[in-house]
Design a protein around this motif. Structure first.
Motif, PDB file in Angstrom:
ATOM      1  N   UNK A 356       0.830  -1.205   0.000  1.00 63.28           N
ATOM      2  CA  UNK A 356       0.000   0.000   0.000  1.00 63.28           C
ATOM      3  C   UNK A 356       0.864   1.255   0.000  1.00 63.28           C
ATOM      4  N   UNK A 357       1.963   1.235   0.762  1.00 64.72           N
ATOM      5  CA  UNK A 357       2.856   2.397   0.824  1.00 64.72           C
ATOM      6  C   UNK A 357       3.542   2.617  -0.510  1.00 64.72           C
ATOM      7  N   UNK A 358       4.020   1.535  -1.121  1.00 63.60           N
ATOM      8  CA  UNK A 358       4.679   1.652  -2.429  1.00 63.60           C
ATOM      9  C   UNK A 358       3.709   2.209  -3.461  1.00 63.60           C
ATOM     10  N   UNK A 406      -3.171  -4.037 -13.446  1.00 56.34           N
ATOM     11  CA  UNK A 406      -3.954  -5.248 -13.220  1.00 56.34           C
ATOM     12  C   UNK A 406      -3.987  -5.578 -11.737  1.00 56.34           C
ATOM     13  N   UNK A 407      -4.607  -4.692 -10.984  1.00 55.24           N
ATOM     14  CA  UNK A 407      -4.804  -4.946  -9.564  1.00 55.24           C
ATOM     15  C   UNK A 407      -6.127  -4.309  -9.147  1.00 55.24           C
ATOM     16  N   UNK A 408      -6.735  -4.789  -8.067  1.00 57.92           N
ATOM     17  CA  UNK A 408      -8.042  -4.239  -7.664  1.00 57.92           C
ATOM     18  C   UNK A 408      -7.963  -2.743  -7.425  1.00 57.92           C
ATOM     19  N   UNK A 409      -8.943  -2.023  -7.934  1.00 57.85           N
ATOM     20  CA  UNK A 409      -8.934  -0.576  -7.754  1.00 57.85           C
ATOM     21  C   UNK A 409      -9.129  -0.209  -6.289  1.00 57.85           C
ATOM     22  N   UNK A 410      -9.650  -1.154  -5.486  1.00 61.12           N
ATOM     23  CA  UNK A 410      -9.773  -0.902  -4.045  1.00 61.12           C
ATOM     24  C   UNK A 410      -8.399  -0.655  -3.430  1.00 61.12           C
ATOM     25  N   UNK A 411      -7.340  -1.230  -4.036  1.00 55.77           N
ATOM     26  CA  UNK A 411      -5.980  -0.978  -3.542  1.00 55.77           C
ATOM     27  C   UNK A 411      -5.619   0.493  -3.677  1.00 55.77           C
ATOM     28  N   UNK A 420     -10.507  10.735  -8.701  1.00 51.28           N
ATOM     29  CA  UNK A 420     -11.659  10.743  -9.601  1.00 51.28           C
ATOM     30  C   UNK A 420     -11.602   9.447 -10.403  1.00 51.28           C
ATOM     31  N   UNK A 421     -12.695   8.696 -10.366  1.00 52.33           N
ATOM     32  CA  UNK A 421     -12.788   7.443 -11.115  1.00 52.33           C
ATOM     33  C   UNK A 421     -13.619   7.693 -12.364  1.00 52.33           C
ATOM     34  N   UNK A 422     -12.969   7.582 -13.529  1.00 53.31           N
ATOM     35  CA  UNK A 422     -13.666   7.762 -14.797  1.00 53.31           C
ATOM     36  C   UNK A 422     -14.019   6.397 -15.382  1.00 53.31           C
ATOM     37  N   UNK A 423     -14.934   6.397 -16.322  1.00 56.35           N
ATOM     38  CA  UNK A 423     -15.297   5.167 -17.004  1.00 56.35           C
ATOM     39  C   UNK A 423     -16.535   5.376 -17.837  1.00 56.35           C
ATOM     40  N   UNK A 424     -16.687   4.542 -18.864  1.00 58.04           N
ATOM     41  CA  UNK A 424     -17.869   4.645 -19.716  1.00 58.04           C
ATOM     42  C   UNK A 424     -19.107   4.249 -18.922  1.00 58.04           C
ATOM     43  N   UNK A 425     -20.274   4.463 -19.521  1.00 65.86           N
ATOM     44  CA  UNK A 425     -21.518   4.074 -18.865  1.00 65.86           C
ATOM     45  C   UNK A 425     -21.508   2.576 -18.613  1.00 65.86           C
ATOM     46  N   UNK A 426     -21.782   2.200 -17.365  1.00 62.03           N
ATOM     47  CA  UNK A 426     -21.837   0.784 -17.027  1.00 62.03           C
ATOM     48  C   UNK A 426     -20.501   0.143 -16.774  1.00 62.03           C
ATOM     49  N   UNK A 427     -19.438   0.952 -16.657  1.00 60.64           N
ATOM     50  CA  UNK A 427     -18.085   0.398 -16.491  1.00 60.64           C
ATOM     51  C   UNK A 427     -17.846  -0.186 -15.109  1.00 60.64           C
ATOM     52  N   UNK A 428     -18.723   0.125 -14.162  1.00 62.62           N
ATOM     53  CA  UNK A 428     -18.555  -0.396 -12.811  1.00 62.62           C
ATOM     54  C   UNK A 428     -18.072   0.631 -11.811  1.00 62.62           C
ATOM     55  N   UNK A 429     -18.258   1.915 -12.119  1.00 63.97           N
ATOM     56  CA  UNK A 429     -17.781   2.969 -11.221  1.00 63.97           C
ATOM     57  C   UNK A 429     -18.520   2.927  -9.887  1.00 63.97           C
ATOM     58  N   UNK A 430     -19.856   2.886  -9.963  1.00 66.58           N
ATOM     59  CA  UNK A 430     -20.646   2.845  -8.729  1.00 66.58           C
ATOM     60  C   UNK A 430     -20.338   1.592  -7.926  1.00 66.58           C
ATOM     61  N   UNK A 431     -20.276   0.466  -8.615  1.00 66.78           N
ATOM     62  CA  UNK A 431     -20.004  -0.795  -7.917  1.00 66.78           C
ATOM     63  C   UNK A 431     -18.648  -0.755  -7.229  1.00 66.78           C
ATOM     64  N   UNK A 432     -17.664  -0.140  -7.878  1.00 66.06           N
ATOM     65  CA  UNK A 432     -16.313  -0.085  -7.306  1.00 66.06           C
ATOM     66  C   UNK A 432     -16.308   0.643  -5.964  1.00 66.06           C
ATOM     67  N   UNK A 433     -16.989   1.772  -5.882  1.00 68.88           N
ATOM     68  CA  UNK A 433     -16.988   2.491  -4.601  1.00 68.88           C
ATOM     69  C   UNK A 433     -17.933   1.836  -3.602  1.00 68.88           C
ATOM     70  N   UNK A 434     -18.975   1.164  -4.087  1.00 64.82           N
ATOM     71  CA  UNK A 434     -19.867   0.445  -3.169  1.00 64.82           C
ATOM     72  C   UNK A 434     -19.122  -0.716  -2.511  1.00 64.82           C
ATOM     73  N   UNK A 435     -18.334  -1.442  -3.290  1.00 62.69           N
ATOM     74  CA  UNK A 435     -17.529  -2.543  -2.744  1.00 62.69           C
ATOM     75  C   UNK A 435     -16.525  -1.993  -1.736  1.00 62.69           C
ATOM     76  N   UNK A 436     -15.936  -0.845  -2.061  1.00 68.29           N
ATOM     77  CA  UNK A 436     -14.977  -0.229  -1.137  1.00 68.29           C
ATOM     78  C   UNK A 436     -15.664   0.149   0.173  1.00 68.29           C
ATOM     79  N   UNK A 437     -16.871   0.692   0.071  1.00 69.57           N
ATOM     80  CA  UNK A 437     -17.614   1.062   1.284  1.00 69.57           C
ATOM     81  C   UNK A 437     -17.951  -0.172   2.114  1.00 69.57           C
ATOM     82  N   UNK A 438     -18.340  -1.246   1.449  1.00 70.00           N
ATOM     83  CA  UNK A 438     -18.649  -2.481   2.170  1.00 70.00           C
ATOM     84  C   UNK A 438     -17.414  -3.044   2.860  1.00 70.00           C
TER      85      UNK A 438
END
Length: 815
Positions: A356-358, A406-411, A420-438
């Motif tokens: 995480x530090x690196x 090629x590593x989880x964006x949660x890292x 700022x997390x960019x991505x096309x419609x349906x790319x998984x932006x909401x899911x990515x931060x929801x998983x992080x919150x969980x």
């Protein structure tokens, strides 16, 4: 929830026994409907810490006594703290009477043992394996875990006092940490645990606008340019902002000498200007001299010629100037070196995951490099840009492979950086931060608040409609706290700021800035202000679907979610169906192997989810993106009910339902909204039908779009309805544009909010010639060239050349 309970039990175990009894256990027992509770602890308690008075079904008074043990009960028979010893002592309670204030004497009918520590099964075995004392003598046992469950259930105010509002916030916002709205919008009535189906997605550093930095070809040159006052200040600013990353050896002179050169130029300029103004003043003073006096005539001529000469000298300056020579080769070599450093580290991280530090140190350095480099690119006519030798075809990035991580964006989220997390419609932006919150809900050090920005600001507009944009920019934390209050969290803005933003680590996950921007242009500045105000304890993660000039106001690290690889897509499909429905997964994979065109398109979580739901409903799988969306709509609107012979559930025809849906979607998009109230939607339906169907029938259309169709689904806590995912709204709006040529596309096509709608339209339209003509004057068409070319790129290859030629010819003809 379990982590909050563990935290609570550890806290109470550190407290004094009498304090716990009076502040937690007695208030809990009060909530359990005892008529009277008394603290009886002390020297003569005789095993009775608490007296509990109640009435039986016949109105007779009954006594129960409770004993609190604030230590861990052991399984050793000879130990004073053993469960067996304590239970034996408690039996004596049945033989000692208590005098009630009514002067009558009562013996306990029930004894309750309350422990603030969990009691293991092994400990229970030592006492109750061969004895029936619990039943015969009516001893009720409440161990630490049961005690905590009861407190959480009946005394939330105690929980808030001990572990703050974290648990309340997590509970109240928990309804956003799922994909229920999306699944409902797909007519999928079951639930899917996000953690179960979540598949890690690769991502890239930067966004669309980092094309210029990551572009590979450079043809540097050396050039000398004369710069004026504005450019000079800009040049010094660039030198200052980039000096921590770029050596200034690309400039022939250092900053000090350039500054000296400019200041000397300014002195020379000011001297000439002062001299010229003096001549002009003298000339004006003798303007009224009689023409007959020769000496004045000669002086006037002399001054006029002198002024003309000074004017010509000043024209050469225009304003204070300095000459700067830039060696593009030296600058380009530094850019390439930084680019290679970024890319080489990514290759290493993809082989061996960084700590995480690196990762944090690396990402911070990348941001510094990209930010510094952007100063050389932000003006296509600048000295730097021309010296680097770019051939500008597009400033938008199309290739992300050199920076694919090629590593989880949660890292990345775990680094604590603002992102700022960019991505096309349906790319998984909401899911990515929801998983992080969980995931972060288990971290007691950080309070995580995950909210949809559009809903937050919509609520704020209702609670504080009088605020100006300047005030909103400075007070975004007020909007967050008001949303928490709206969701039922008992907190004030002052408490939220003083006890959390100023004292605690807080992570704000703000979803969908692009969905909120149309009605809130101040928002980027507000997010930047919020981040600076509570740095460094506050982390902000924002999701965004589009890019634009406005996002430059948010100086966060930007990352872009990339499309699924084939392996990731297959993993998602397998997780969705599980072993029990594997046949559907096999069917979808075979379909994608056969239909390469749709395989290339179905590469994000939204489209794959849509395909999975269609398959699970035994609907023929589509082979283009627009067919995919149409298949979903047909599923919801009742077409498939008819083909399957299902009993008619709808009074309105699928065609009527679809047409009204399109009009609602277009109107919502035009207003920059995602949802409206039920009454507003019914009013729209009535206006759309224009008397062709009665008010009651038009309103029935809205009711059926909600249930049983699920085309309109609940979007807000206030009972507003929309189309679930924004992409579905855009698809319907695009169909409305296609079917109604009266829509004034020139007013919409250049708005970023409408970009994806027009891209979808380009995929379903018969042709695009009319649209170019409809846009109108050449100035408007020129302004729209970028989006028009993107739309042309969606057409069949056989059409693209002719459309580009038509576009060029239209512009020339109208010049």
């Amino acid at each position: 929830m379990q982590d909050a309970k563990k935290k609570f039990i550890k806290l109470i175990q550190k407290e004094n026994e009498n304090h716990i009894t009076n502040t937690i256990i007695i208030p809990l027992l009060d909530k359990l409907n005892y008529k009277r509770t008394e603290f009886y602890g002390g020297i003569d308690e005789q095993g009775k810490d608490i007296l509990l008075w109640n009435e039986d079904n016949f109105g007779d008074l009954k006594l129960s006594v409770a004993q609190v043990k604030h230590f861990k009960l052991t399984n050793k028979a000879s130990d004073e703290k053993s469960l067996q010893t304590v239970v034996n002592q408690l039996q004596n309670c049945y033989h000692r009477n208590i005098i009630h204030p009514n002067k009558n004497s009562y013996f306990p009918s029930n004894v309750i043992l309350i422990s603030t520590h969990p009691i293991s099964s092994k400990t229970m075995q030592t006492r109750f394996s061969s004895h029936s004392v619990m039943t015969d003598k009516q001893i009720t046992l409440i161990d630490g875990e049961k005690l905590v469950d009861l407190v959480f259930q009946h005394c939330p105010e105690i929980i808030r006092e001990y572990i703050g509002l974290e648990i309340d916030i997590k509970n109240r916002l928990g309804d956003y940490l799922n994909n229920d709205i999306l699944l409902q919008a797909l007519h999928f009535n079951n639930t899917k645990n996000l953690k179960v189906i979540h598949t890690d997605i690769d991502f890239s550093l930067g966004q669309e606008s980092t094309e210029l930095f990551f572009k590979r070809k450079l043809e540097p040159t050396t050039a000398t340019i004369t710069i004026g006052d504005t450019d000079y200040k800009r040049f010094l600013q660039i030198c200052d902002k980039t000096k921590s990353i770029y050596e200034s050896n690309y400039a022939e002179h250092d900053e000090a000498s350039i500054k000296k050169m400019f200041e000397q130029s300014k002195l020379d300029y000011d001297f000439l200007l002062k001299k010229r103004n003096a001549v002009e003043a003298e000339l004006k003073g003798i303007a009224d001299t009689p023409v007959g006096e020769k000496q004045f005539m000669d002086r006037r001529k002399e001054l006029f010629e002198k002024k003309l000469n000074l004017d010509n000298q000043l024209k050469l300056y225009t304003k204070p100037l300095a000459k700067v020579t830039i060696d593009g080769t030296k600058l380009a070599s530094q850019i390439i070196s930084h680019r290679k450093w970024i890319e080489n580290n990514i290759q290493q991280f993809n082989k061996k995951r960084p700590t995480s530090t690196e990762l944090k140190n690396y990402l911070q350095k990348c941001k510094e490099i990209i930010d510094a480099s952007n100063y050389f690119y932000n003006n296509t006519n600048s000295l730097f840009f021309s010296c680097l030798g770019y051939e500008i075809k597009s400033t938008l990035r199309s290739d992300y492979q050199s920076t694919r991580l090629k590593l989880p964006i949660q890292n990345v989220f775990d680094t604590g950086l603002n992102i700022i997390v960019f991505g096309e419609a349906g790319a998984g932006k909401s899911t990515s931060i929801q998983i992080h919150a969980l995931n972060e809900s288990q971290n007691n050090d950080t309070l995580v608040i995950c909210v949809p920005l559009a809903n937050v600001l919509q609520n704020w507009a209702k609670t504080d409609p009088q605020l100006s944009e300047v005030q909103k920019t400075e007070l975004l934390e007020d909007a967050i706290s008001k949303y928490l209050i709206f969701k039922g969290v008992k907190i004030s803005t002052e408490h939220f700021i003083s006890e959390y933003l100023k004292k605690r680590k807080v992570a704000l996950l703000l979803d969908g800035i692009d969905e909120a921007l149309k009605l809130n242009q101040w928002l980027p500045g507000g997010i930047d202000t919020l981040a600076k105000k509570y740095s460094p304890e506050l982390q902000i993660i924002v999701t965004c679907r589009s890019t634009g000039q406005y996002l430059k106001e948010i100086p966060f690290l930007s990352v872009t979610l990339l499309p699924f690889t084939d392996h990731q897509r297959n993993e998602f499909i397998d997780k969705w169906f599980g072993a029990e429905n594997r046949k559907y997964a096999v069917m979808i994979k075979k379909h994608l192997q056969v239909h390469k065109a749709i395989s290339e398109i179905v590469c994000n979580p939204l489209l794959v989810t849509t395909l999975c739901v269609l398959a699970q409903n035994n609907i023929e799988l589509p082979f283009t993106e627009t067919m995919l969306y149409d298949s979903r709509l047909n599923l919801l609107a009742g077409y498939y009910d008819r083909t399957k012979g299902i009993t008619q559930r709808l009074e309105n025809s699928p065609d009527t339902l679809q047409k009204i849906s399109q009009k609602i979607a277009f109107q919502l998009h035009k207003e920059g909204k995602r949802a409206k109230s039920l009454e507003e939607l019914k009013m729209l339906a009535v206006s759309f039908t224009m008397g062709k169907m009665g008010k009651e029938k038009a309103e029935k259309v809205i009711n059926e779009l909600i249930n049983p169709c699920n085309i309109l689904v609940p979007m807000t806590d206030e009972g507003e309805f929309g189309f679930g995912h924004l992409k579905y709204q855009e698809h319907l709006a695009a169909k409305e544009i296609d079917q109604h040529r009266g829509i004034r596309v020139a007013e919409l096509i250049n708005q970023p909010w409408w970009k994806d709608t027009f891209i979808l339209y380009a995929k379903i339209a018969d042709h695009l010639d009319w649209l170019i003509h409809e846009i109108g004057p050449k100035a408007t068409v020129r302004k729209s060239v970028g989006i028009i070319l993107e739309m042309i790129g969606q057409r069949p290859l056989t059409e693209q050349h002719a459309l580009r030629s038509y576009l060029e010819g239209y512009i020339k003809f109208n010049e």
